[in-house]
Design a protein around this motif. Structure first.
Motif, PDB file in Angstrom:
ATOM      1  N   ASN A  62       0.816  -1.230   0.000  1.00 63.93           N
ATOM      2  CA  ASN A  62       0.000   0.000   0.000  1.00 63.93           C
ATOM      3  C   ASN A  62       0.842   1.269   0.000  1.00 63.93           C
ATOM      4  N   ASP A  63       1.979   1.263   0.690  1.00 60.48           N
ATOM      5  CA  ASP A  63       2.781   2.488   0.754  1.00 60.48           C
ATOM      6  C   ASP A  63       3.495   2.787  -0.571  1.00 60.48           C
ATOM      7  N   GLN A  64       3.452   1.862  -1.528  1.00 60.00           N
ATOM      8  CA  GLN A  64       4.045   2.094  -2.843  1.00 60.00           C
ATOM      9  C   GLN A  64       2.991   2.411  -3.906  1.00 60.00           C
ATOM     10  N   CYS A  65       1.737   2.573  -3.467  1.00 54.66           N
ATOM     11  CA  CYS A  65       0.657   2.964  -4.376  1.00 54.66           C
ATOM     12  C   CYS A  65       0.513   4.495  -4.375  1.00 54.66           C
ATOM     13  N   TYR A  66      -0.291   4.990  -5.287  1.00 55.91           N
ATOM     14  CA  TYR A  66      -0.586   6.428  -5.373  1.00 55.91           C
ATOM     15  C   TYR A  66      -2.045   6.594  -4.929  1.00 55.91           C
ATOM     16  N   TYR A 378       0.103  -0.304 -14.192  1.00 56.36           N
ATOM     17  CA  TYR A 378      -0.361   0.670 -13.205  1.00 56.36           C
ATOM     18  C   TYR A 378      -1.886   0.660 -13.264  1.00 56.36           C
ATOM     19  N   LYS A 379      -2.466  -0.082 -12.332  1.00 56.03           N
ATOM     20  CA  LYS A 379      -3.908  -0.337 -12.315  1.00 56.03           C
ATOM     21  C   LYS A 379      -4.641   0.802 -11.610  1.00 56.03           C
ATOM     22  N   GLU A 386      -2.419   1.529  -8.525  1.00 56.17           N
ATOM     23  CA  GLU A 386      -1.695   0.429  -7.882  1.00 56.17           C
ATOM     24  C   GLU A 386      -0.755  -0.252  -8.893  1.00 56.17           C
ATOM     25  N   PRO A 387       0.561  -0.156  -8.706  1.00 54.96           N
ATOM     26  CA  PRO A 387       1.479  -0.876  -9.601  1.00 54.96           C
ATOM     27  C   PRO A 387       1.382  -2.389  -9.395  1.00 54.96           C
ATOM     28  N   ILE A 388       1.432  -3.131 -10.507  1.00 56.79           N
ATOM     29  CA  ILE A 388       1.433  -4.592 -10.487  1.00 56.79           C
ATOM     30  C   ILE A 388       2.668  -5.054 -11.255  1.00 56.79           C
ATOM     31  N   ILE A 389       3.498  -5.853 -10.598  1.00 57.29           N
ATOM     32  CA  ILE A 389       4.782  -6.269 -11.166  1.00 57.29           C
ATOM     33  C   ILE A 389       4.683  -7.721 -11.625  1.00 57.29           C
TER      34      ILE A 389
END
Length: 510
Positions: A62-66, A378-379, A386-389
């Protein structure tokens, strides 16, 4: 134990039946459902080998989301998000016009509501696209019928950006598609709801090519070929068209590529084939592969499900993997495209709980090669990004040559003028072995050429007035000489008066 024995005996019986059918051609005496079971059994048993079969998708913490982003609610089937190795851009809700956020990749967490936006459009923004040759230049299309090109500062926005580098005006209805040429500098394609495609030279702000009367209805998608020689479009009239834009000619087309009335998408693959997504007559989502040299029948067609969300395809030209993200879905499916039947091979599905409102796709040069990352999405949720790797599990820490062949770099192959003159250029490839190091920021320079018509009118006016000007010149010269003489006399008088006053002041002081 009894169940296990029963199950194993069933499997052996089905296997033997399949062998009889395939090898000896012995007809079945069992019920039709047994035949279907045998086919499914064999399908499960034959697994195609692929290095991308075990691609592992994972959402970041969560802390790496916008967070706290009001994603746009406009009813238009675009991705609403564009990403490059420096910035992520997201179309947002804006009162009294259109706007989008541009965030540095590292600026994660909660985004302040007062964070500056790109806010020059007077109508909602429908599509955005980063320039592949300059990570600080982005184009946007809007309901206000204009295309604008923006220069983003080195470290992102500090104040709201309302002044674009150039405004491109030529559409009479809203502009829903903007996409940059993959190899030529400053060449931009836009498509509007006026059924018109315009190809611009951004460096001069001119509309160089206008493709009229080719599309009788709304254009759903438009895509460049790998070297930018051709474009492929999907239209509401259910036709897929391959167009040579410089000759303004349709090279190939296919009527009813997908029978359904819902929007289609079409993209070029690296080998020149075309990949499409659409709907069947029964509203089942489909994907298909076409050869533009022979469009009568598809190379391959696959039906997926009965959801009504438009499938957005994202293509990796280096590995020939296509990712399908459905608007409103909560999953990302990925397929590998090869020369072997059935040509489009299902690999796997990444699933999550929340549906996606849009999706951004990172270019290959923005990925982390040390973690075997082959794709990053980037969803867009309703209130966050939310980035998805996507990674391929490997035990070795060494650079994986098979996962990272040379990829398209940021340098352009040709200039805009060369492309409009008929030249083509293949993408200039770079190696990712030592990672990608962004180059120096280059400012976009626009040198507007004067209107040809205005130039002709000015020349005509100059010719007609040259004679009258020559007659007037002599009279004006004499008048100026008289004025200069009178001024000289006035200055002489003033000098005498000043000298007289100074003399009087000196006598009073004594």
């Amino acid at each position: 134990r009894q169940r296990a024995l029963h199950h194993s005996s069933q499997c052996l019986a089905l296997r033997a039946a399949c062998v009889r059918l395939l090898v000896h051609g012995t007809p079945f005496h069992e019920a039709p459902d047994k035949r279907l079971m045998c086919q499914r059994y064999m399908f499960r048993r034959v697994v195609r080998a692929s290095k991308f079969r075990h691609v592992f998708g994972q959402a970041v913490k969560n802390d790496q989301c916008y967070d706290d982003i009001r994603v746009s609610r406009v009813t238009w089937d675009s991705s609403f998000c564009a990403v490059n190795p420096k910035f992520v851009a997201i179309i947002i809700e804006a009162s009294g016009g259109g706007a989008f956020l541009v965030l540095p990749l590292l600026k994660t967490g909660r985004i302040d509501k007062a964070y500056p936006t790109v806010c020059g459009h007077t109508g909602p923004v429908l599509d955005i696209d980063w320039c592949p040759h300059n990570d600080h230049v982005i184009a946007s299309g809007s309901e206000d019928c204009t295309v604008m090109v923006w220069q983003i500062p080195e470290n992102g926005l500090v104040t709201p950006l309302a002044e674009p580098v150039v405004v491109l005006e030529g559409h009479s209805k809203r502009v829903g598609i903007v996409t940059w040429h993959p190899t030529a500098r400053n060449v931009l394609m836009s498509a509007g709801c006026d059924n018109l495609i315009i190809i611009w030279n951004v460096g001069t702000g001119e509309a160089m090519i206008q493709l009229e009367d080719m599309h009788p209805d709304v254009i759903f998608s438009a895509c460049w070929s790998r070297n930018g020689a051709l474009i492929c479009t999907a239209c509401k009239d259910k036709k897929i068209r391959v167009i040579d834009p410089r000759k303004e000619k349709i090279v190939a087309e296919k009527d009813k590529a997908h029978d359904g009335a819902r929007p289609m998408r079409a993209i070029f693959l690296a080998d020149g084939n075309i990949f499409t997504t659409g709907f069947s007559r029964m509203s089942e989502r489909q994907l298909a592969l076409w050869n533009p040299k022979s469009m009568e029948e598809p190379i391959s067609v696959h039906e997926l499900d009965t959801s009504n969300g438009v499938l957005l395809p994202f293509y990796d030209a280096d590995t020939n993997v296509v990712y399908l993200c459905g608007k409103g879905d909560s999953s990302i499916r990925y397929f590998e495209i090869t020369d072997e039947a059935p040509f489009v091979h299902y690999l796997n599905t990444f699933s999550s709980k929340e549906p996606q409102r849009g999706m951004g796709y990172m270019p290959k040069r923005g990925l982390d090669v040390n973690k075997c990352e082959i794709a990053r999405f980037y969803k867009l949720h309703e209130r966050k990004c939310e980035p998805i790797i996507m990674t391929v599990p490997r035990k070795s820490d060494l650079f994986q040559d098979d996962l990272y062949p040379d990829t398209a770099g940021p340098d352009c192959a040709i200039e805009a003028e060369d492309w409009f003159d008929g030249k083509n250029g293949e993408p200039i490839l770079i190696s990712l072995k030592n990672g990608y190091v962004p180059g120096k920021n280059r400012d976009l320079k626009v040198v507007k050429k004067s209107n040809v018509l205005e130039g002709k009118l000015a020349k005509k006016a100059e010719n007609t007035s040259s004679f009258s000007l020559s007659q007037q010149n002599e009279g004006k010269l004499e008048e100026l000489l008289r004025e200069v003489k009178s001024l000289r006399d006035l200055v002489t008088l003033q000098d005498r008066r000043i000298a007289k006053l100074e003399d009087q002041i000196s006598k009073v002081a004594i």
